[in-house]
Design a protein around this motif. Sequence first.
Motif, PDB file in Angstrom:
ATOM      1  N   ALA A 133       0.858  -1.174   0.000  1.00  0.00           N
ATOM      2  CA  ALA A 133       0.000   0.000   0.000  1.00  0.00           C
ATOM      3  C   ALA A 133       0.905   1.238   0.000  1.00  0.00           C
ATOM      4  CB  ALA A 133      -0.902  -0.015   1.235  1.00  0.00           C
ATOM      5  N   TYR A 134       0.315   2.415   0.078  1.00  0.00           N
ATOM      6  CA  TYR A 134       1.116   3.640   0.082  1.00  0.00           C
ATOM      7  C   TYR A 134       1.891   3.787   1.387  1.00  0.00           C
ATOM      8  CZ  TYR A 134       2.310   8.576   0.272  1.00  0.00           C
ATOM      9  OH  TYR A 134       2.987   9.764   0.415  1.00  0.00           O
ATOM     10  N   ASP A 135       1.265   3.382   2.494  1.00  0.00           N
ATOM     11  CA  ASP A 135       1.895   3.620   3.797  1.00  0.00           C
ATOM     12  C   ASP A 135       2.426   2.369   4.472  1.00  0.00           C
ATOM     13  OD1 ASP A 135      -0.576   2.540   4.270  1.00  0.00           O
ATOM     14  OD2 ASP A 135      -1.242   4.062   5.704  1.00  0.00           O
ATOM     15  N   LYS A 158       0.435   6.092  12.982  1.00  0.00           N
ATOM     16  CA  LYS A 158       0.757   4.689  12.715  1.00  0.00           C
ATOM     17  C   LYS A 158       2.172   4.357  13.196  1.00  0.00           C
ATOM     18  CE  LYS A 158      -2.551   4.036   8.994  1.00  0.00           C
ATOM     19  NZ  LYS A 158      -2.822   3.715   7.587  1.00  0.00           N
ATOM     20  N   TRP A 159       3.091   5.307  13.015  1.00  0.00           N
ATOM     21  CA  TRP A 159       4.446   5.070  13.526  1.00  0.00           C
ATOM     22  C   TRP A 159       4.432   4.924  15.041  1.00  0.00           C
ATOM     23  CZ3 TRP A 159       8.593   3.166  11.721  1.00  0.00           C
ATOM     24  CH2 TRP A 159       8.911   3.289  10.371  1.00  0.00           C
ATOM     25  N   ARG A 191     -13.380  -6.526  16.353  1.00  0.00           N
ATOM     26  CA  ARG A 191     -14.515  -6.861  17.218  1.00  0.00           C
ATOM     27  C   ARG A 191     -14.609  -5.918  18.408  1.00  0.00           C
ATOM     28  NH1 ARG A 191     -14.814 -13.195  18.331  1.00  0.00           N
ATOM     29  NH2 ARG A 191     -16.944 -12.584  18.829  1.00  0.00           N
ATOM     30  N   ASP A 192     -13.457  -5.349  18.840  1.00  0.00           N
ATOM     31  CA  ASP A 192     -13.474  -4.437  19.986  1.00  0.00           C
ATOM     32  C   ASP A 192     -13.731  -2.983  19.574  1.00  0.00           C
ATOM     33  OD1 ASP A 192     -11.138  -3.678  18.760  1.00  0.00           O
ATOM     34  OD2 ASP A 192      -9.809  -4.243  20.416  1.00  0.00           O
ATOM     35  N   GLY A 193     -13.988  -2.764  18.289  1.00  0.00           N
ATOM     36  CA  GLY A 193     -14.252  -1.402  17.832  1.00  0.00           C
ATOM     37  C   GLY A 193     -13.005  -0.657  17.426  1.00  0.00           C
ATOM     38  N   GLY A 194     -11.981  -0.638  18.274  1.00  0.00           N
ATOM     39  CA  GLY A 194     -10.714   0.014  17.964  1.00  0.00           C
ATOM     40  C   GLY A 194     -10.896   1.465  17.569  1.00  0.00           C
ATOM     41  N   LEU A 195     -10.153   1.898  16.539  1.00  0.00           N
ATOM     42  CA  LEU A 195     -10.230   3.266  16.050  1.00  0.00           C
ATOM     43  C   LEU A 195     -11.035   3.348  14.751  1.00  0.00           C
ATOM     44  CD1 LEU A 195      -6.542   4.432  16.629  1.00  0.00           C
ATOM     45  CD2 LEU A 195      -8.544   4.992  18.010  1.00  0.00           C
ATOM     46  N   GLN A 196     -12.083   2.545  14.634  1.00  0.00           N
ATOM     47  CA  GLN A 196     -12.814   2.473  13.384  1.00  0.00           C
ATOM     48  C   GLN A 196     -13.455   3.794  12.996  1.00  0.00           C
ATOM     49  OE1 GLN A 196     -13.822  -2.285  13.880  1.00  0.00           O
ATOM     50  NE2 GLN A 196     -15.465  -0.826  13.847  1.00  0.00           N
ATOM     51  N   SER A 197     -13.570   4.749  13.923  1.00  0.00           N
ATOM     52  CA  SER A 197     -14.118   6.055  13.581  1.00  0.00           C
ATOM     53  C   SER A 197     -13.042   6.982  13.045  1.00  0.00           C
ATOM     54  CB  SER A 197     -14.781   6.692  14.813  1.00  0.00           C
ATOM     55  OG  SER A 197     -13.823   6.885  15.846  1.00  0.00           O
ATOM     56  N   GLN A 202      -5.034   7.409   9.673  1.00  0.00           N
ATOM     57  CA  GLN A 202      -4.708   7.503  11.090  1.00  0.00           C
ATOM     58  C   GLN A 202      -4.991   6.212  11.849  1.00  0.00           C
ATOM     59  OE1 GLN A 202      -3.294  10.419  12.348  1.00  0.00           O
ATOM     60  NE2 GLN A 202      -3.298  11.030  10.184  1.00  0.00           N
ATOM     61  N   ASP A 203      -5.623   5.270  11.192  1.00  0.00           N
ATOM     62  CA  ASP A 203      -6.053   4.026  11.831  1.00  0.00           C
ATOM     63  C   ASP A 203      -5.007   2.930  11.619  1.00  0.00           C
ATOM     64  OD1 ASP A 203      -7.312   1.770  12.775  1.00  0.00           O
ATOM     65  OD2 ASP A 203      -9.165   2.052  11.628  1.00  0.00           O
ATOM     66  N   PRO A 204      -4.379   2.423  12.687  1.00  0.00           N
ATOM     67  CA  PRO A 204      -3.372   1.367  12.533  1.00  0.00           C
ATOM     68  C   PRO A 204      -3.929   0.036  12.060  1.00  0.00           C
ATOM     69  CG  PRO A 204      -3.817   1.766  14.852  1.00  0.00           C
ATOM     70  CD  PRO A 204      -4.517   2.848  14.101  1.00  0.00           C
ATOM     71  N   ALA A 205      -5.264  -0.051  11.910  1.00  0.00           N
ATOM     72  CA  ALA A 205      -5.881  -1.266  11.369  1.00  0.00           C
ATOM     73  C   ALA A 205      -6.262  -1.064   9.903  1.00  0.00           C
ATOM     74  CB  ALA A 205      -7.115  -1.645  12.178  1.00  0.00           C
ATOM     75  N   ALA A 206      -5.660  -0.072   9.259  1.00  0.00           N
ATOM     76  CA  ALA A 206      -5.967   0.215   7.860  1.00  0.00           C
ATOM     77  C   ALA A 206      -4.698   0.593   7.109  1.00  0.00           C
ATOM     78  CB  ALA A 206      -6.989   1.348   7.762  1.00  0.00           C
TER      79      ALA A 206
END
Length: 282
Positions: A133-135, A158-159, A191-197, A202-206
């Motif tokens: 990906a880009y990042d 993310k860093w 499942r725990d929601g995380g930073l999905q908003s 800015q989201d380490p799951a993306a």
Amino acid sequence: MGDVLAGFHAVWEFESDSVLIRFERGIRTPKLFQALGQRRIPLEAIAGVALGPGRRGTVVLHAVPRPGADPLMEVADGQLKETSDPYRLVLPADRETLAESYAHELRARISGDDTPAERFLVAPPEAPLQFKAYDGKASFDGKAVSFRWFRTGASSAKWKAGDQSFPITGLSGVEWRSPEVFDGYLRLLRRDGGLQSAQPDQDPAAVVFGLGYGPVHESLPFAAAVLAAVRAAGTAPVAVPAPRRDPADIAERIRHLGELHEAGLVTDEEFSVKKAELLAEL
């Protein structure tokens, strides 16, 4: 049926309980088809069959997939271009009569059920899979998804979070926005929601896409394999409400979009559509 119908870029083999699609390899074959290689589509995964005119003296045989039956089409969510749709077989117009006979026989063999399937009926792409990906670099070994950040592309958020590894059992789904549009990304839904908003950058799951990063033929099969693994683990994707953005962030993204437009990397139509989308988020 046991017959074979050859078109441009693919050959369909009609069997008693399925259609085996074998994609050709060549410089003119869409890269997604080459990446998929071949796919077996059970008849119960087909909701309908259509035959119609194509471009430049061609006809198109289209097997309409049943909702929820194919992880690839489920995660694509209508974002694929017609030329990259693996359920479309393009043939010369002079083969229309032959194509109609196959379409008629196929219609007689399917149930025509267009209700959402309770489980995936089409096999997903096999792991291990990876793409850039880009990042960051995304990897999937069948049990966990890993993101390794690039210094030149990853955000400070993310860093700060560091490289990530997400076991399939901790995920509820996957969200894919095509790299062929502005702001494309792949996001894991936890499942725990995380930073999905949070915004994907800015989201380490993306991971976010960019020009030449996360191409469809790599990121889409990846997302489909992850989604299938999540479903097999007994979880289900959840809807994520669209986040409200900060006005300053909107202004910055419109400025960046304007720069891409001036550089000729975004068309007038793409610029207008995306600008309207960004303003609508205020």
